[in-house]
Design an enzyme around this catalytic site. Sequence first.
Site, PDB file in Angstrom:
ATOM      1  N   ALA A   1     -59.389  91.150 -31.017  1.00  0.00           N
ATOM      2  CA  ALA A   1     -59.434  89.792 -30.461  1.00  0.00           C
ATOM      3  C   ALA A   1     -60.322  88.922 -31.335  1.00  0.00           C
ATOM      4  O   ALA A   1     -61.059  89.423 -32.189  1.00  0.00           O
ATOM      5  CB  ALA A   1     -59.997  89.825 -29.040  1.00  0.00           C
TER       6      ALA A   1
ATOM      7  N   THR B   1     -63.373  86.749 -30.609  1.00  0.00           N
ATOM      8  CA  THR B   1     -64.265  86.641 -29.451  1.00  0.00           C
ATOM      9  C   THR B   1     -65.409  85.626 -29.636  1.00  0.00           C
ATOM     10  O   THR B   1     -66.314  85.575 -28.811  1.00  0.00           O
ATOM     11  CB  THR B   1     -64.864  88.024 -29.106  1.00  0.00           C
ATOM     12  OG1 THR B   1     -65.457  88.578 -30.283  1.00  0.00           O
ATOM     13  CG2 THR B   1     -63.812  88.967 -28.584  1.00  0.00           C
TER      14      THR B   1
ATOM     15  N   TYR C   1     -60.896  79.328 -26.236  1.00  0.00           N
ATOM     16  CA  TYR C   1     -60.751  80.798 -26.204  1.00  0.00           C
ATOM     17  C   TYR C   1     -59.961  81.212 -24.967  1.00  0.00           C
ATOM     18  O   TYR C   1     -58.996  81.992 -25.056  1.00  0.00           O
ATOM     19  CB  TYR C   1     -62.156  81.406 -26.208  1.00  0.00           C
ATOM     20  CG  TYR C   1     -62.261  82.872 -25.847  1.00  0.00           C
ATOM     21  CD1 TYR C   1     -61.922  83.870 -26.763  1.00  0.00           C
ATOM     22  CD2 TYR C   1     -62.739  83.262 -24.595  1.00  0.00           C
ATOM     23  CE1 TYR C   1     -62.055  85.222 -26.429  1.00  0.00           C
ATOM     24  CE2 TYR C   1     -62.875  84.607 -24.257  1.00  0.00           C
ATOM     25  CZ  TYR C   1     -62.529  85.575 -25.174  1.00  0.00           C
ATOM     26  OH  TYR C   1     -62.658  86.906 -24.838  1.00  0.00           O
TER      27      TYR C   1
HETATM   28  N1  NAP Z   1     -67.426  90.364 -25.429  1.00  0.00           N
HETATM   29  C1  NAP Z   1     -67.293  89.914 -24.178  1.00  0.00           C
HETATM   30  O1  NAP Z   1     -68.272  89.563 -23.506  1.00  0.00           O
HETATM   31  C2  NAP Z   1     -65.923  89.854 -23.557  1.00  0.00           C
HETATM   32  C3  NAP Z   1     -65.782  89.272 -22.284  1.00  0.00           C
HETATM   33  C4  NAP Z   1     -64.517  89.234 -21.693  1.00  0.00           C
HETATM   34  C5  NAP Z   1     -63.426  89.762 -22.366  1.00  0.00           C
HETATM   35  N2  NAP Z   1     -63.583  90.309 -23.605  1.00  0.00           N
HETATM   36  C6  NAP Z   1     -62.400  90.857 -24.278  1.00  0.00           C
HETATM   37  O2  NAP Z   1     -62.649  92.238 -24.524  1.00  0.00           O
HETATM   38  C7  NAP Z   1     -61.959  92.635 -25.719  1.00  0.00           C
HETATM   39  C8  NAP Z   1     -62.927  93.360 -26.640  1.00  0.00           C
HETATM   40  O3  NAP Z   1     -63.995  92.475 -26.941  1.00  0.00           O
HETATM   41  P1  NAP Z   1     -65.131  92.883 -27.985  1.00  0.00           P
HETATM   42  O4  NAP Z   1     -66.340  92.123 -27.602  1.00  0.00           O
HETATM   43  O5  NAP Z   1     -65.183  94.358 -28.145  1.00  0.00           O
HETATM   44  O6  NAP Z   1     -64.535  92.225 -29.321  1.00  0.00           O
HETATM   45  P2  NAP Z   1     -65.054  92.373 -30.830  1.00  0.00           P
HETATM   46  O7  NAP Z   1     -66.317  93.133 -30.868  1.00  0.00           O
HETATM   47  O8  NAP Z   1     -65.020  90.992 -31.403  1.00  0.00           O
HETATM   48  O9  NAP Z   1     -63.915  93.272 -31.476  1.00  0.00           O
HETATM   49  C9  NAP Z   1     -62.681  92.791 -31.903  1.00  0.00           C
HETATM   50  C10 NAP Z   1     -62.292  93.557 -33.150  1.00  0.00           C
HETATM   51  O10 NAP Z   1     -61.010  93.085 -33.623  1.00  0.00           O
HETATM   52  C11 NAP Z   1     -61.108  92.977 -35.050  1.00  0.00           C
HETATM   53  N3  NAP Z   1     -60.081  92.120 -35.629  1.00  0.00           N
HETATM   54  C12 NAP Z   1     -60.236  90.847 -36.103  1.00  0.00           C
HETATM   55  N4  NAP Z   1     -59.074  90.380 -36.618  1.00  0.00           N
HETATM   56  C13 NAP Z   1     -58.174  91.402 -36.490  1.00  0.00           C
HETATM   57  C14 NAP Z   1     -56.792  91.513 -36.849  1.00  0.00           C
HETATM   58  N5  NAP Z   1     -56.112  90.518 -37.425  1.00  0.00           N
HETATM   59  N6  NAP Z   1     -56.150  92.683 -36.576  1.00  0.00           N
HETATM   60  C15 NAP Z   1     -56.836  93.711 -35.978  1.00  0.00           C
HETATM   61  N7  NAP Z   1     -58.134  93.653 -35.619  1.00  0.00           N
HETATM   62  C16 NAP Z   1     -58.796  92.499 -35.875  1.00  0.00           C
HETATM   63  C17 NAP Z   1     -62.500  92.426 -35.234  1.00  0.00           C
HETATM   64  O11 NAP Z   1     -62.944  92.497 -36.560  1.00  0.00           O
HETATM   65  P3  NAP Z   1     -64.075  91.428 -37.067  1.00  0.00           P
HETATM   66  O12 NAP Z   1     -65.232  91.575 -36.125  1.00  0.00           O
HETATM   67  O13 NAP Z   1     -64.365  91.880 -38.454  1.00  0.00           O
HETATM   68  O14 NAP Z   1     -63.442  90.078 -36.984  1.00  0.00           O
HETATM   69  C18 NAP Z   1     -63.281  93.335 -34.306  1.00  0.00           C
HETATM   70  O15 NAP Z   1     -63.630  94.564 -34.914  1.00  0.00           O
HETATM   71  C19 NAP Z   1     -61.346  91.367 -26.305  1.00  0.00           C
HETATM   72  O16 NAP Z   1     -59.994  91.281 -25.900  1.00  0.00           O
HETATM   73  C20 NAP Z   1     -62.132  90.242 -25.637  1.00  0.00           C
HETATM   74  O17 NAP Z   1     -61.369  89.056 -25.535  1.00  0.00           O
HETATM   75  C21 NAP Z   1     -64.805  90.364 -24.215  1.00  0.00           C
END
Ligand code: NAP
Length: 285
Positions: free
Chosen positions: A58, A60, A123
């Site tokens: 995602a 994020t 977002y």
């Molecule tokens: N964090 C929160 O508080 C929160 C709250 C509600 C919902 N969510 C949802 O929970 C899920 C996981 O969140 P998270 O915090 O673990 O996210 P994250 O740490 O930002 O992880 C997302 C991963 O996807 C990678 N990515 C980027 N572009 C990509 C591409 N084109 N193809 C494949 N992978 C790619 C990112 O790499 P880079 O980092 O190098 O870009 C990163 O490793 C997401 O769907 C998010 O919307 C998160």
Amino acid sequence: MKLWITGSKGMLGQDLCALAKQRFEVFESDKEIDITDDFTVSMFIAQNKPDTIINCAAYTAVDNAETEPEFNYELNTKGPKILGEWAAKTGIGVIHVSTDYVLNGTAPNPLREDAPIDPINAYGKAKAEGEALLASVNPNHWIVRTAWLYGFHGKNFVKAMLNLMRTREQISVVSDQLGNPTWTRDLAEALLKIAEKPKMPGVYNCTGEGITSWHEFAKEIQKQALEKKLLEREIPILPISSSEWKSAAKRPIWSALDKTKIKENFNVNVPAWQDSLSKYMELEK
Ligand SMILES: NC(=O)c1ccc[n+]([C@@H]2O[C@H](COP(=O)([O-])OP(=O)(O)OC[C@H]3O[C@@H](n4cnc5c(N)ncnc54)[C@H](OP(=O)(O)O)[C@@H]3O)[C@@H](O)[C@H]2O)c1
């Protein structure tokens, strides 16, 4: 059972991969397998033949999303659609992680899965469109909305607070936004329960149990960190309103989600957020 986990180097993805490997054959990928690229996704599925995809990839950066519409759209809208389409062609399902930010966050009661979609920031809009497109292209979808995530990897509120508490004399934290803190490991367990017996597709909420504000969350972090000797001294944590905290993206005032559906359909255990925080901090020591 073979699982393809995308976003495997992200905060959730890393915890999920570690747990999933104990129970499944796991194919993990991050940016090197671009989920926004049709050909890449189709080839990955053809070569590895997963039984289910869990999409943790995602964009994020909630504030940056206001000024980086392309990255936000590509990852949060187009990505789930492409995964859904290619999964549908081979008859497999997609478990997709989404967010409370698809809702407007004004309701006074925990929000159920059928609450009206009404995002208030870029977002949230992109994630809402991603949910709708995935659902339209693949009937085998499990859209799991979560909120206020923290974990061992990546940037998150708990780590940021602990850093500030170590370096500042006092901090101010928003006290008028309410929601459910969620440990990535609890969410990962729930996602794997769905993957183990994928049934009853649709939208599911999954967060920690109990409603709090960012300010109360910060106070609990400090309290537990002092008890567990992760901090050496106590500092004042002052409450401020959302209007005093300048940020590019608007955030919902009310983000608490109702978890009845995931508990009943998948027998998911939803721990109290304070208990999960305590377990997290024990392991962080
Ligand atoms: N964090 C929160 O508080 C929160 C709250 C509600 C919902 N969510 C949802 O929970 C899920 C996981 O969140 P998270 O915090 O673990 O996210 P994250 O740490 O930002 O992880 C997302 C991963 O996807 C990678 N990515 C980027 N572009 C990509 C591409 N084109 N193809 C494949 N992978 C790619 C990112 O790499 P880079 O980092 O190098 O870009 C990163 O490793 C997401 O769907 C998010 O919307 C998160």
